[in-house]
Design an enzyme around this catalytic site. Structure first.
Site, PDB file in Angstrom:
ATOM      1  N   SER A  22       0.807  -1.231   0.000  1.00  0.00           N
ATOM      2  CA  SER A  22       0.000   0.000   0.000  1.00  0.00           C
ATOM      3  C   SER A  22       0.837   1.276   0.000  1.00  0.00           C
ATOM      4  O   SER A  22       0.460   2.241  -0.677  1.00  0.00           O
ATOM      5  CB  SER A  22      -0.972  -0.001   1.181  1.00  0.00           C
ATOM      6  OG  SER A  22      -1.920  -1.018   0.993  1.00  0.00           O
ATOM      7  N   THR A  67      -4.620  -3.366   8.585  1.00  0.00           N
ATOM      8  CA  THR A  67      -4.479  -4.724   8.073  1.00  0.00           C
ATOM      9  C   THR A  67      -4.311  -5.706   9.228  1.00  0.00           C
ATOM     10  O   THR A  67      -4.410  -5.334  10.407  1.00  0.00           O
ATOM     11  CB  THR A  67      -3.352  -4.807   6.998  1.00  0.00           C
ATOM     12  OG1 THR A  67      -3.421  -6.105   6.401  1.00  0.00           O
ATOM     13  CG2 THR A  67      -1.971  -4.567   7.569  1.00  0.00           C
ATOM     14  N   LYS A  71      -7.986  -5.552  12.184  1.00  0.00           N
ATOM     15  CA  LYS A  71      -9.210  -5.064  11.538  1.00  0.00           C
ATOM     16  C   LYS A  71     -10.455  -5.100  12.433  1.00  0.00           C
ATOM     17  O   LYS A  71     -11.376  -4.314  12.225  1.00  0.00           O
ATOM     18  CB  LYS A  71      -9.488  -5.877  10.266  1.00  0.00           C
ATOM     19  CG  LYS A  71      -8.535  -5.588   9.126  1.00  0.00           C
ATOM     20  CD  LYS A  71      -8.955  -6.354   7.885  1.00  0.00           C
ATOM     21  CE  LYS A  71      -8.097  -5.985   6.706  1.00  0.00           C
ATOM     22  NZ  LYS A  71      -8.625  -6.534   5.446  1.00  0.00           N
ATOM     23  N   ASN A 156     -17.041 -23.929   2.985  1.00  0.00           N
ATOM     24  CA  ASN A 156     -15.916 -23.765   3.904  1.00  0.00           C
ATOM     25  C   ASN A 156     -15.498 -25.096   4.512  1.00  0.00           C
ATOM     26  O   ASN A 156     -16.307 -26.004   4.669  1.00  0.00           O
ATOM     27  CB  ASN A 156     -16.309 -22.786   5.025  1.00  0.00           C
ATOM     28  CG  ASN A 156     -15.105 -22.281   5.789  1.00  0.00           C
ATOM     29  OD1 ASN A 156     -14.082 -21.974   5.184  1.00  0.00           O
ATOM     30  ND2 ASN A 156     -15.209 -22.209   7.099  1.00  0.00           N
ATOM     31  N   ARG A 157     -14.195 -25.173   4.852  1.00  0.00           N
ATOM     32  CA  ARG A 157     -13.645 -26.347   5.531  1.00  0.00           C
ATOM     33  C   ARG A 157     -14.429 -26.614   6.822  1.00  0.00           C
ATOM     34  O   ARG A 157     -14.864 -27.729   7.070  1.00  0.00           O
ATOM     35  CB  ARG A 157     -12.169 -26.050   5.827  1.00  0.00           C
ATOM     36  CG  ARG A 157     -11.419 -27.097   6.563  1.00  0.00           C
ATOM     37  CD  ARG A 157      -9.963 -26.710   6.636  1.00  0.00           C
ATOM     38  NE  ARG A 157      -9.731 -25.463   7.380  1.00  0.00           N
ATOM     39  CZ  ARG A 157      -8.539 -24.898   7.520  1.00  0.00           C
ATOM     40  NH1 ARG A 157      -7.464 -25.446   6.960  1.00  0.00           N
ATOM     41  NH2 ARG A 157      -8.399 -23.792   8.208  1.00  0.00           N
ATOM     42  N   VAL A 159     -17.698 -26.404   8.293  1.00  0.00           N
ATOM     43  CA  VAL A 159     -19.037 -26.231   7.718  1.00  0.00           C
ATOM     44  C   VAL A 159     -19.886 -25.274   8.560  1.00  0.00           C
ATOM     45  O   VAL A 159     -20.611 -24.433   8.012  1.00  0.00           O
ATOM     46  CB  VAL A 159     -19.731 -27.611   7.585  1.00  0.00           C
ATOM     47  CG1 VAL A 159     -21.108 -27.464   6.946  1.00  0.00           C
ATOM     48  CG2 VAL A 159     -18.863 -28.550   6.772  1.00  0.00           C
ATOM     49  N   TYR A 227      -2.802 -12.329  -4.508  1.00  0.00           N
ATOM     50  CA  TYR A 227      -2.115 -11.705  -5.649  1.00  0.00           C
ATOM     51  C   TYR A 227      -0.639 -12.065  -5.689  1.00  0.00           C
ATOM     52  O   TYR A 227       0.065 -11.756  -6.638  1.00  0.00           O
ATOM     53  CB  TYR A 227      -2.309 -10.174  -5.651  1.00  0.00           C
ATOM     54  CG  TYR A 227      -1.909  -9.484  -4.365  1.00  0.00           C
ATOM     55  CD1 TYR A 227      -0.593  -9.143  -4.118  1.00  0.00           C
ATOM     56  CD2 TYR A 227      -2.861  -9.191  -3.403  1.00  0.00           C
ATOM     57  CE1 TYR A 227      -0.229  -8.520  -2.938  1.00  0.00           C
ATOM     58  CE2 TYR A 227      -2.512  -8.561  -2.214  1.00  0.00           C
ATOM     59  CZ  TYR A 227      -1.195  -8.239  -1.985  1.00  0.00           C
ATOM     60  OH  TYR A 227      -0.831  -7.619  -0.814  1.00  0.00           O
ATOM     61  N   GLY A 248      -5.917 -11.423  -7.225  1.00  0.00           N
ATOM     62  CA  GLY A 248      -6.334 -10.421  -6.245  1.00  0.00           C
ATOM     63  C   GLY A 248      -5.747  -9.033  -6.439  1.00  0.00           C
ATOM     64  O   GLY A 248      -6.007  -8.138  -5.626  1.00  0.00           O
TER      65      GLY A 248
HETATM   66  P1  ATR Z   1      -9.619 -13.536   6.139  1.00  0.00           P
HETATM   67  O1  ATR Z   1      -9.888 -12.359   7.018  1.00  0.00           O
HETATM   68  O2  ATR Z   1      -8.467 -13.332   5.187  1.00  0.00           O
HETATM   69  O3  ATR Z   1     -10.845 -14.012   5.440  1.00  0.00           O
HETATM   70  P2  ATR Z   1      -9.877 -15.518   8.161  1.00  0.00           P
HETATM   71  O4  ATR Z   1     -10.983 -14.718   8.744  1.00  0.00           O
HETATM   72  O5  ATR Z   1      -8.846 -16.100   9.050  1.00  0.00           O
HETATM   73  O6  ATR Z   1      -9.084 -14.680   7.087  1.00  0.00           O
HETATM   74  O7  ATR Z   1     -10.551 -16.702   7.309  1.00  0.00           O
HETATM   75  C1  ATR Z   1      -9.817 -17.622   6.591  1.00  0.00           C
HETATM   76  C2  ATR Z   1     -10.775 -18.603   5.875  1.00  0.00           C
HETATM   77  O8  ATR Z   1      -9.977 -19.427   5.039  1.00  0.00           O
HETATM   78  C3  ATR Z   1     -11.526 -19.523   6.798  1.00  0.00           C
HETATM   79  O9  ATR Z   1     -12.791 -19.764   6.239  1.00  0.00           O
HETATM   80  C4  ATR Z   1     -10.669 -20.793   6.790  1.00  0.00           C
HETATM   81  O10 ATR Z   1     -11.379 -21.986   7.000  1.00  0.00           O
HETATM   82  P3  ATR Z   1     -11.818 -22.481   8.489  1.00  0.00           P
HETATM   83  O11 ATR Z   1     -13.011 -21.658   8.848  1.00  0.00           O
HETATM   84  O12 ATR Z   1     -12.129 -23.907   8.318  1.00  0.00           O
HETATM   85  O13 ATR Z   1     -10.624 -22.218   9.354  1.00  0.00           O
HETATM   86  C5  ATR Z   1     -10.176 -20.788   5.371  1.00  0.00           C
HETATM   87  N1  ATR Z   1      -8.891 -21.478   5.203  1.00  0.00           N
HETATM   88  C6  ATR Z   1      -7.667 -21.030   5.548  1.00  0.00           C
HETATM   89  N2  ATR Z   1      -6.731 -21.912   5.194  1.00  0.00           N
HETATM   90  C7  ATR Z   1      -7.369 -22.961   4.612  1.00  0.00           C
HETATM   91  C8  ATR Z   1      -6.954 -24.205   4.045  1.00  0.00           C
HETATM   92  N3  ATR Z   1      -5.659 -24.542   3.982  1.00  0.00           N
HETATM   93  N4  ATR Z   1      -7.898 -25.023   3.545  1.00  0.00           N
HETATM   94  C9  ATR Z   1      -9.197 -24.695   3.597  1.00  0.00           C
HETATM   95  N5  ATR Z   1      -9.662 -23.532   4.117  1.00  0.00           N
HETATM   96  C10 ATR Z   1      -8.762 -22.681   4.621  1.00  0.00           C
END
Ligand code: ATR
Length: 285
Positions: A22, A67, A71, A156-157, A159, A227, A248
């Site tokens: 930035s 950042t 946040k 999402n991983r 659920v 990105y 990105g």
């Molecule tokens: P951000 O603010 O960048 O969105 P975050 O709030 O920490 O970061 O969210 C990261 C997301 O990426 C989450 O949904 C996370 O999944 P979980 O809720 O299961 O933790 C997902 N994520 C991060 N690394 C991952 C991976 N290696 N495989 C699958 N999902 C991943």
């Protein structure tokens, strides 16, 4: 631009902050428009976030980007939170108006602008799948709903997080919103017009794909908010299958352009800002 007695200060707080692109992006824009502003990186430790925000008024700082990991934390030190930032639950831009500190969030709107303005993609009436259910997914989901998306699925991983996210959005607009696991989302992903990866999976060279590459379709818009690297495995696979692959960088530039406009009141020189951060000369597409 030489810093002098009248230079206005903006910047970014984060921990770490040295990786941020930035400062070069905003300072290039200030130089281009001959605006007497300077954008400074501030490395702020979590325990000092409150002190940093309070110091904004004392030091007459015009605005800050926020950042990771601040946040959410910054919100409790602000006088006002914009409706978007409240729904997203996070602030990435702070500005001062009438001696009040106001928190906003330009991430989702920046994502939408990157699609609409850079790629000429229409969002209204389309079906989208978002991979991930964290802060970025929430910001992008909110912006897509505002643009009139027809169907929005969070995969999402974990659920339960996807399901909770969908429930929190169900009262907004006419769209169908649901949350599910990634494998359960096969049919949704296959039929989506727009697929967006908001997880960090893909940042590292050996990160495996979260989905089966066979689910990607010709003509689909496949976005990654990553990105760096500029072409994640997801985008490479998308491209191979005839999808439109978008990384990105556009989101980075447009969320910054929106902050720039809030602070200066001037239209942002988007192409100058893009050139300043495009270290990989984003010509791979
Ligand atoms: P951000 O603010 O960048 O969105 P975050 O709030 O920490 O970061 O969210 C990261 C997301 O990426 C989450 O949904 C996370 O999944 P979980 O809720 O299961 O933790 C997902 N994520 C991060 N690394 C991952 C991976 N290696 N495989 C699958 N999902 C991943």
């Amino acid at each position: 631009m030489q810093i002098n007695g009248q230079t206005r200060i903006v910047g970014i707080i984060g921990d770490p902050v040295k990786h941020s692109r930035s400062p070069q992006m905003h300072n290039a824009a200030f130089n281009h428009l001959n605006l007497n502003f300077a954008y400074i990186p501030f490395h702020v430790k979590p325990e000092l976030v409150g002190e940093a925000i309070k110091g904004m008024k004392a030091l007459d700082i015009v605005g800050l980007n926020v950042t990771v990991p601040h946040k959410i934390e910054v919100m409790k030190y602000l006088d006002e939170i914009s409706p978007a930032a409240r729904i997203i639950g996070a602030v990435n831009t702070i500005y001062v108006k009438d001696n009040r500190l106001i928190g906003d969030n330009t991430d989702g709107c920046g994502f939408v602008r990157a699609l609409v303005e850079d790629e000429d993609i229409t969002i209204a009436g389309k079906n989208a799948v978002i991979l991930g259910s964290g802060g970025s997914a929430r910001a992008i989901g909110h912006a897509l709903l505002k643009e009139g998306i027809n169907r929005l699925i969070f995969c999402n991983r974990t659920v339960s997080k996807a399901e909770e996210m969908a429930i929190s959005f169900q009262t907004q607009g006419a769209a169908f919103v649901a949350g599910m696991g990634i494998t359960d989302g096969m049919s949704e992903i296959t039929h989506a017009d727009i697929l967006i990866n908001t997880t960090s999976a893909g940042m590292k060279q050996d990160d495996p794909l979260l989905i089966d590459s066979g689910w990607l379709q010709e003509g689909q818009v496949v976005c990654d908010i990553i990105y760096s690297p500029p072409r994640t495995l997801l985008l490479q696979e998308a491209k191979k299958r005839g999808a439109i692959a978008i990384n990105g960088l556009g989101m980075l530039v447009h969320q910054g352009a929106l902050s720039f406009e809030i602070w200066t009141g001037c239209p942002a020189p988007v192409e100058i800002m893009r050139k300043a951060v495009d270290m990989d000369n984003n010509k791979w597409i």
